[in-house]
Design an enzyme around this catalytic site. Structure first.
Site, short mmCIF file in Angstrom:
data_model
loop_
_atom_site.label_atom_id
_atom_site.label_comp_id
_atom_site.label_asym_id
_atom_site.label_seq_id
_atom_site.Cartn_x
_atom_site.Cartn_y
_atom_site.Cartn_z
CE LYS A 36 -14.20 4.97 1.03
NZ LYS A 36 -13.31 5.44 2.25
CB THR B 169 -10.21 4.87 -0.86
OG1 THR B 169 -10.13 5.09 0.29
CG2 THR B 169 -9.20 3.18 -1.62
CE LYS C 120 -3.35 10.55 3.08
NZ LYS C 120 -3.53 10.01 1.92
CE LYS D 60 -6.71 13.81 0.03
NZ LYS D 60 -7.05 12.60 -0.47
NE ARG D 61 -4.20 9.76 10.01
CZ ARG D 61 -3.64 9.36 11.17
NH1 ARG D 61 -4.33 8.01 11.72
NH2 ARG D 61 -2.73 9.12 11.90
CG HIS E 210 -1.79 -1.34 1.34
ND1 HIS E 210 -2.91 -0.80 1.04
CD2 HIS E 210 -1.76 -1.74 1.61
CE1 HIS E 210 -3.95 -1.74 1.13
NE2 HIS E 210 -3.56 -2.58 1.52
C1 26Q Z 1 3.24 0.52 10.75
C2 26Q Z 1 3.66 0.35 11.47
C3 26Q Z 1 4.05 0.57 12.96
C4 26Q Z 1 2.35 1.70 13.48
C5 26Q Z 1 1.60 2.00 12.41
C6 26Q Z 1 1.98 1.45 10.95
C7 26Q Z 1 0.91 1.63 9.92
C8 26Q Z 1 -0.28 1.77 9.79
C9 26Q Z 1 -0.93 2.35 9.12
C10 26Q Z 1 1.06 1.53 8.27
C11 26Q Z 1 0.81 2.37 7.27
C12 26Q Z 1 -0.93 2.13 7.31
C13 26Q Z 1 -1.61 2.62 7.40
C14 26Q Z 1 -1.47 3.32 5.31
C15 26Q Z 1 -2.47 3.65 4.52
O1 26Q Z 1 -3.72 3.53 4.83
N1 26Q Z 1 -2.86 3.30 3.62
C16 26Q Z 1 -2.93 3.65 2.31
O2 26Q Z 1 -3.53 2.54 1.61
C17 26Q Z 1 -4.91 2.57 1.02
C18 26Q Z 1 -5.84 1.60 0.60
O3 26Q Z 1 -4.92 0.74 -0.05
C19 26Q Z 1 -4.62 4.20 -0.72
O4 26Q Z 1 -5.34 4.01 -1.18
C20 26Q Z 1 -3.65 4.69 0.40
O5 26Q Z 1 -3.46 5.64 -1.04
C21 26Q Z 1 -2.63 4.58 1.23
O6 26Q Z 1 -1.51 5.50 1.78
#
Ligand code: 26Q
Length: 809
Positions: free
Chosen positions: A658, A654, A550, A544-545, A356
């Protein structure tokens, strides 16, 4: 007991729950009691459905998919399940004269916010699509006691409060104590020779109980129900207080606490990996409990684990559950007597991995020491996997040490989880066409050279019934009038809406619906935050986050540019605009929090501006505590959707989908799924600006010079000057420096480089907006072009291309 579906049956069932659990009748019950009784009733319907589907799957000896994810961002469930089961009218009838409406019950449900953003929401959308497609599926995650923090903006700064969701949320969960397993940490590996060869076991380890809680997720008009199994950690100690000396008592309590800490709280970072010990424990806890569960069930059903790859597809959502690769090896070898090669063959045929992100700070790397200490057996297995893999690569690319070093799972004292995921999987996919190309040429280039067939793409999708049919009933009704209701089950039917792009009545209705949704959002903002928003202004939304890549900052720079123009000439003729932001920042991410502060200061400054002419044309609103439920209100009310990440950085996005399905027009870069959205709607129905991913790469390689853009651009100079001068009494000179002279690099996401192009595209959007009919036509094309982005389509592709999974009819 037959499933209750008529008003009368539902009323009886609800009354039964009320009398059993609360000792009241429907007439006496409080709203909260009615909510709980209704949820329990719906849950029972789903449990029964799931059982029936389970037997069908069993009879068909069907393959199942197991989707592992550290987060699942469900939001609310009642409305979704009622909609999917088609029992809304019957429930309304059942509630009858109670004075409580179904809508009020929907509103009393807390969001299950067990995720950060896109990745977690994708998992939730996929559970829905799997059930709708009649695929046998289980999702696995953690039953965090606290979901993503609640955001409060205090004096323009984000502060975090705990998200208590279980009171109110727990009614959906069914505890399955019968499936409790134990997860082992720490200790020492003991190797013993038996008649079946060497057996390894963990001695002196810490054990934690994993208790499963099941949640049923319905499909739309389908037989299947997806099961989401959430693991809660519980201390195994059953201590007898009397036998403890005081010191031991305190130590035991502390150990108790430590065990239960594992499922206490969701890590609040997104696209950023921190190598914290507790996070590692969470990951192994999810993986070990889940694999024990999958293996136990397989053995119970089929007696033999050799058939596992025929009956189970195990999917890892990013690298977070990648330990399932060594864990499955461990279970097969240490607990079921398999030899290495046999076990590895099973793993390689069963596990698939979705990437991702390509951003280096998000790629998980764990210190070897940490894994060795916490998970000694897993560490030994990872070392062995790596040794064998490197030997294989040595035969393939003899002499190319650099390449083998880059592909190695272990390097410089860290375990690279992305490499482990590729090495242990049968398939690797990205989440948009562009992203899947990028991973083949960047982070996984060497792996792609070695195994080109492993790599594929599955573009993300959204649960279009939640994001259109449930959240925008008015647009859904219009669509039904125009193209029938086939799109509900088959989103590709939406393309027929194109035929109405020249129908003046339909265009008029589109704008009436948008206006209504805007008004609804305005009353929500007024009641929730006490802020008045003008529904006649254009709603330009970025939700978004909060992340540098972004580029909420680029959006803010554009707003400052408009503000400056208005200060110069308050009579400037322009479409009044409201810029709406909604975003949470990781609590430790200073720059993200600083950007929130900037936006809030800008918002305050505008609100306090003495000149009404300016105030009436430009306003900024920062919506507090963005959530799934807020998104459901926000997307239908949006006119411009800001998808402005630096090209090459957003894997898919995503939210973009929406907004699109609700008729908002995208202002976006050629990044992630925006590229495919452009293909679906045509170049004239999307506002694309900025550098391409390749241009970004090239400019970066040749040394990016932010000041060069500044020196040549008086508008940019005025924006930087305004940042320095500040808003609402606070200078943002630090942000100006970040853009111009920051270290190690100025403007790492190249806001300066895309600034002009961003202003130009907004100018173009303004011109079109002035022509209402043209705008509405674009909106029609966007709705019509959004069918491809249904999660139903994504799941069908996963089932066919990756999982070899058949739906059960
Ligand atoms: C990893 C290690 C330790 C703590 C937290 C994490 C962690 C947690 C969440 C790393 C990444 C995430 C989330 C990533 C994320 O949401 N990525 C998004 O995924 C979406 C679905 O595929 C995409 O549409 C987005 O582009 C992408 O940023």
């Amino acid at each position: 007991m037959a499933t209750a579906t008529t008003s009368k049956e539902l009323k009886e069932a609800i009354n039964g729950k009320l009398s059993r659990y609360f000792g009241v009748s429907l007439a006496e019950a409080t709203k909260e009691q009615i909510y709980k009784a209704v949820v329990m009733t719906v849950r029972d319907i789903l449990l029964e459905k799931r059982n029936a589907f389970h037997y069908k799957t069993k009879a068909a000896k069907g393959k199942r998919v197991y989707y592992l994810c550290m987060e699942v961002l469900l939001g609310r469930s009642l409305k979704n399940n009622v909609y999917n089961l088609g029992i809304g009218d019957a429930l309304t009838g059942a509630l009858g004269a109670t004075g409580v409406t179904l809508d009020e019950l929907y509103e009393s449900e807390p969001d299950a916010g067990l995720g950060n953003g896109g990745l977690g929401r994708l998992a939730a959308c996929f559970m829905d699509a799997l059930a709708t497609g009649n695929y046998p599926a289980m999702g696995y995650s953690i039953r965090y006691e606290y979901g993503l923090f609640k955001q409060k903006i205090v004096d323009g700064w984000q502060t975090e409060l705990p998200d208590v969701w279980l009171p109110g949320g727990e009614v959906w969960l069914t505890q399955r104590s019968d499936m409790t397993v134990r997860v082992k940490f720490d200790g020492k590996v003991e190797e013993k020779w038996t008649e079946n060869g060497m057996k390894a076991s963990l001695e002196n380890c810490t054990e934690v109980e994993a208790i499963p809680y099941d949640m049923m997720i319905s499909g739309k008009d389908s037989d299947a129900v997806s099961v989401l199994r959430l693991w809660a950690a519980k201390s195994v100690r059953n201590f007898d207080m009397n036998s403890f000396s005081e010191g031991d008592y305190m130590r035991c309590m502390q150990e108790d606490n430590e065990a239960e800490l594992i499922s206490k709280v969701l890590y609040p970072s997104d696209n950023h990996s921190e190598g914290k010990s507790l996070r590692l424990k969470q990951q192994y806890f999810l993986v070990s409990a889940t694999l024990q569960n999958i293996v136990n069930e397989h053995v119970r059903r089929y007696g033999d684990l050799h058939t596992l790859p025929d009956k189970a597809a195990i999917h890892i959502n990013d690298t977070h559950p990648a330990l399932c690769i060594p864990e499955l090896m461990r279970i097969l070898m240490d607990e079921h007597g398999f030899g290495w090669d046999e076990a590895w063959d099973i793993v390689k045929k069963t596990v698939a991995y979705t990437n991702h992100t390509v951003m280096s700070e998000a790629l998980e790397k764990w210190n070897e020491d940490l894994i060795e200490r916490r998970l000694p057996r897993i560490y030994a297995i990872i070392k062995e996997i790596n040794q064998r893999f490197c030997a294989e690569m040595w035969n393939k690319f003899t002499g190319d040490w650099d390449k083998i070093e880059r592909m190695s799972i272990l390097s410089h004292g860290v375990v690279r989880m992305a490499n482990l995921s590729v090495v242990g999987s049968k398939s690797v996919n990205g989440v948009s066409a562009l992203h899947s190309e990028i991973i083949k040429n960047s982070i996984f280039k060497d792996f792609h050279d070695a195994y080109p067939d492993m790599f594929t793409n599955v573009t993300n999708g959204i649960a279009h019934r939640r994001w259109l049919c449930q959240s925008n009933v008015e647009l859904t009704e219009l669509l039904k009038e125009c193209i029938g209701d086939g799109f509900i089950k088959d989103a590709s039917v939406l393309s027929r809406f194109k035929d109405f792009a020249n129908d003046k009545t339909v265009l008029m209705k589109m704008s009436e619906i948008k206006r209504l949704k805007k008004e609804q959002l305005c009353s929500y903002i007024l009641s929730d935050m006490g802020i008045k928003v003008d529904p006649d202004s254009l709603f330009d939304v970025q939700a978004k986050r909060l992340h540098e890549y972004k580029r909420q900052l680029l959006n803010a720079m554009h707003i400052i540019r408009i503000y400056n123009a208005l200060k110069e000439d308050p009579d400037l003729e322009m479409q009044p605009k409201t810029f709406i932001f909604a975003a949470k920042a990781a609590p430790g991410y200073y720059m993200a929090k600083r950007i929130i502060k900037l936006i809030c200061s800008l918002s305050e400054d505008l609100r306090k501006n003495p000149n009404a002419k300016i105030r009436n044309k430009l306003s900024v609103v920062y919506l507090e505590n963005y959530s799934v439920t807020m998104a459901e209100r926000l997307m239908p009310a949006s006119e411009i959707s800001e998808q402005i990440s630096t090209a090459g950085k957003e894997a898919s996005g995503t939210g973009n989908m929406k907004f699109m399905i609700n008729g908002a027009i995208t202002v976006g870069t050629l990044d992630g799924a925006n590229v495919e959205m452009k293909e679906q709607v045509g170049d004239d129905n999307i506002f694309i600006f900025g550098m391409t991913a390749r241009e970004v790469e090239d400019m970066w390689k040749h040394g990016y010079d932010a000041t060069a853009f500044y020196n040549n651009n008086p508008v940019l100079q005025s924006v930087i000057a305004s940042l320095k001068a500040g808003f609402n009494g606070e200078s943002f000179a630090d942000m100006a420096n970040y853009l111009l002279t920051g270290s190690p690099v100025a403007d790492p996401y190249m806001c300066m480089a895309d600034f002009n192009s961003y202003l130009d595209i907004h100018k173009k959007a303004d011109e079109v907006y002035a022509d209402k009919e043209k705008w509405n036509k674009m909106a029609v094309y966007n709705v019509a072009g959004s069918g491809y982005f249904s999660a139903d389509r994504s799941i069908k592709e996963y089932a066919e291309k990756i999982w070899d999974l058949k739906s059960i009819r």
